[in-house]
Design an enzyme around this catalytic site. Sequence first.
Site, short mmCIF file in Angstrom:
data_model
loop_
_atom_site.label_atom_id
_atom_site.label_comp_id
_atom_site.label_asym_id
_atom_site.label_seq_id
_atom_site.Cartn_x
_atom_site.Cartn_y
_atom_site.Cartn_z
N HIS A 115 -127.32 -81.42 -81.73
CA HIS A 115 -126.95 -82.39 -81.23
C HIS A 115 -126.18 -82.97 -80.69
O HIS A 115 -124.99 -81.80 -81.04
CB HIS A 115 -127.04 -83.05 -82.66
CG HIS A 115 -125.62 -82.88 -83.74
ND1 HIS A 115 -125.95 -81.41 -85.03
CD2 HIS A 115 -124.57 -83.26 -84.37
CE1 HIS A 115 -125.08 -81.42 -85.28
NE2 HIS A 115 -123.97 -82.48 -85.28
N VAL A 116 -125.51 -83.50 -80.10
CA VAL A 116 -123.83 -83.93 -79.26
C VAL A 116 -124.05 -85.16 -80.05
O VAL A 116 -124.85 -86.01 -80.31
CB VAL A 116 -124.50 -84.22 -78.14
CG1 VAL A 116 -123.90 -84.84 -76.92
CG2 VAL A 116 -125.26 -82.39 -76.68
#
Length: 160
Positions: A115-116
Amino acid sequence: MRLTTHEPAGYECPFCSLQNGVFDDHNQASDVVAVTDRAYARVAPKWWPANAGGALVMPRRHVENLYEMKPADGHAVWDLTQQVARAMRLSYGCQGVSMRQHNEPAGDQDVWHLHVQVLPRYRDDRLYQQHLDARWAHVDERRPFADRLRSALPPPNSFV
């Protein structure tokens, strides 16, 4: 090539659970702000003191880290990250955004699904100095931020 996995045996991925309609205090349908064929974005449940409303962008397919990301998924995540950053800048009135992505325990990864993080930034917010002061935000606190981002993004598709 698969590098060593850090995902424990029997790991129940919270990001995959959210896509599958399994909800808890940290994962609610109202957190989701955008969905594409390969990626989705949601308001993060963990906030830093001066940076409320951060978002997470991740591939829909379960992938532990950057090393395993398929190029098409990586492009989809990056494209949606840009859209979320723009929407955050417009709808939150923040002065900038920061993005970060962690891999493996030594890289500070703590959820085993890539995830960013997209974080709203304000002058002198001391985000990186306040790492240990992060807290879990209640769904009622997250909802207005999700609503603002959702309204600034193209309509989301269903996870189904």
